[in-house]
Design a protein around this motif. Structure first.
Motif, PDB file in Angstrom:
ATOM      1  N   MET A  65     -10.456  25.664-110.660  1.00 55.14           N
ATOM      2  CA  MET A  65     -11.220  26.582-109.810  1.00 55.14           C
ATOM      3  C   MET A  65     -11.116  26.216-108.333  1.00 55.14           C
ATOM      4  SD  MET A  65     -15.313  26.918-109.439  1.00 55.14           S
ATOM      5  CE  MET A  65     -15.209  25.798-108.025  1.00 55.14           C
ATOM      6  N   PRO A  87     -21.135  27.446-103.269  1.00 57.25           N
ATOM      7  CA  PRO A  87     -20.596  28.604-103.994  1.00 57.25           C
ATOM      8  C   PRO A  87     -19.976  29.670-103.095  1.00 57.25           C
ATOM      9  CG  PRO A  87     -22.710  27.976-104.917  1.00 57.25           C
ATOM     10  CD  PRO A  87     -22.521  27.135-103.695  1.00 57.25           C
ATOM     11  N   ALA A  92     -14.569  33.686-105.377  1.00 56.38           N
ATOM     12  CA  ALA A  92     -14.947  33.780-106.782  1.00 56.38           C
ATOM     13  C   ALA A  92     -14.275  34.970-107.466  1.00 56.38           C
ATOM     14  CB  ALA A  92     -16.469  33.889-106.911  1.00 56.38           C
ATOM     15  N   TYR A  95     -10.728  34.221-108.317  1.00 54.91           N
ATOM     16  CA  TYR A  95     -10.652  33.350-109.489  1.00 54.91           C
ATOM     17  C   TYR A  95     -10.865  34.146-110.771  1.00 54.91           C
ATOM     18  CZ  TYR A  95     -11.979  29.526-112.652  1.00 54.91           C
ATOM     19  OH  TYR A  95     -12.077  28.650-113.713  1.00 54.91           O
ATOM     20  N   TYR A 141     -18.546  25.722-110.575  1.00 54.72           N
ATOM     21  CA  TYR A 141     -19.389  26.909-110.683  1.00 54.72           C
ATOM     22  C   TYR A 141     -19.024  27.860-111.814  1.00 54.72           C
ATOM     23  CZ  TYR A 141     -20.690  25.110-106.127  1.00 54.72           C
ATOM     24  OH  TYR A 141     -21.116  24.288-105.104  1.00 54.72           O
ATOM     25  N   LEU A 142     -18.299  27.377-112.808  1.00 53.22           N
ATOM     26  CA  LEU A 142     -17.885  28.247-113.904  1.00 53.22           C
ATOM     27  C   LEU A 142     -19.067  28.851-114.658  1.00 53.22           C
ATOM     28  CD1 LEU A 142     -15.206  26.771-113.276  1.00 53.22           C
ATOM     29  CD2 LEU A 142     -14.802  26.627-115.743  1.00 53.22           C
ATOM     30  N   LEU A 144     -22.271  29.239-113.289  1.00 53.19           N
ATOM     31  CA  LEU A 144     -23.343  29.687-112.400  1.00 53.19           C
ATOM     32  C   LEU A 144     -23.698  31.135-112.752  1.00 53.19           C
ATOM     33  CD1 LEU A 144     -24.767  28.207-110.039  1.00 53.19           C
ATOM     34  CD2 LEU A 144     -23.361  29.582-108.490  1.00 53.19           C
ATOM     35  N   TRP A 149     -20.306  34.911-109.634  1.00 48.12           N
ATOM     36  CA  TRP A 149     -19.861  33.843-110.533  1.00 48.12           C
ATOM     37  C   TRP A 149     -20.180  34.138-111.998  1.00 48.12           C
ATOM     38  CZ3 TRP A 149     -16.557  30.335-108.968  1.00 48.12           C
ATOM     39  CH2 TRP A 149     -16.473  30.032-107.605  1.00 48.12           C
ATOM     40  N   ASP A 150     -21.177  34.969-112.253  1.00 49.40           N
ATOM     41  CA  ASP A 150     -21.547  35.261-113.640  1.00 49.40           C
ATOM     42  C   ASP A 150     -20.426  35.961-114.402  1.00 49.40           C
ATOM     43  OD1 ASP A 150     -21.831  37.537-112.060  1.00 49.40           O
ATOM     44  OD2 ASP A 150     -23.634  38.242-113.084  1.00 49.40           O
ATOM     45  N   VAL A 152     -17.400  34.914-114.522  1.00 47.31           N
ATOM     46  CA  VAL A 152     -16.492  33.902-115.065  1.00 47.31           C
ATOM     47  C   VAL A 152     -16.762  33.654-116.541  1.00 47.31           C
ATOM     48  CG1 VAL A 152     -15.790  31.481-114.920  1.00 47.31           C
ATOM     49  CG2 VAL A 152     -16.178  32.799-112.819  1.00 47.31           C
TER      50      VAL A 152
END
Length: 217
Positions: A65, A87, A92, A95, A141-142, A144, A149-150, A152
């Motif tokens: 990440m 973050p 994000a 990613y 933060y995978l 979070l 990020w949610d 991910v």
């Protein structure tokens, strides 16, 4: 959620076997390993990569990440240089887009790779061919649960969370900063400043890990 204790100096066989079962479930699985800075997630991911590549050549890759950290010039322009590692200092959505391409398994994907010695990423460094059956990805933060990020968590077939006692984690962070040329005073300031804010955020909010790993030293 499963729980286990991991002695970083001991036998990793249970974790290796669990990751191998994921690989064998195919056709491609994505294993995410999250945790605070210096909690052992990168060490664990690298060890799994070596062991699984030995058993399954060309079928396992590691994608970090950290490669989606915003460049230093961007952080300066946005006024975020002092909170680098938080973050909001990552791409994000970029990613998440990478994870979706990896899950599709339609083409060879070339992922970027973060290099700590230059504190920046290099593009197209990690080749992920269609034959790859397990992608290991690791980062702070995978799991979070806040936006974006949610997203991910939806792209991970299995998620692990590594936890380490605060005192030992902070000691490791100071050592890491010192290794990259910072004075003891600066290393401590970084560790107990933005690094600690990020670590407490990560440890407080985890979005449904399948496995909680308590590391012993």
């Amino acid at each position: 959620m499963d729980r286990m204790v991991w002695d970083s100096r001991g036998d990793l066989k249970p974790l290796i076997e669990r990751a191998e079962l994921l690989l064998l479930a195919g056709p491609r699985q994505v294993l995410g390993i999250a945790g605070a800075p210096a909690s052992g997630k990168s060490t664990l991911a690298a060890t799994l990569l070596v062991e699984l590549q030995r058993r399954h050549p060309a079928e396992v890759v590691l994608v970090g990440m950290d490669a989606y950290h915003l460049g230093h010039r961007v952080l300066v322009r946005q006024g975020l240089a002092d909170v680098k590692g938080a973050p909001q200092t990552f791409d994000a959505l970029g990613y998440v887009a990478l994870l979706r391409r990896l899950r599709a398994r339609e083409e060879t994907v070339y992922a970027p790779e973060f290099h700590r010695e230059i504190e920046d990423s290099l593009a197209q460094m990690v080749e992920v061919a269609p034959a790859v059956r397990l992608v290991i990805t690791e980062g702070n933060y995978l799991l979070l649960p806040s936006t974006p990020w949610d997203q991910v968590r939806h792209e991970l077939d299995e998620a692990w969370f590594t936890h380490l006692d605060d005192t030992e984690r902070q000691r490791r962070m100071v050592t890491r900063h010192r290794a990259f040329g910072h004075s003891l005073a600066v290393a401590r300031a970084k560790t107990l400043g933005s690094d600690e804010v990020n670590a407490q955020l990560i440890n407080k909010w985890q979005n449904r890990p399948d496995l909680w790993i308590e590391q012993q030293v």
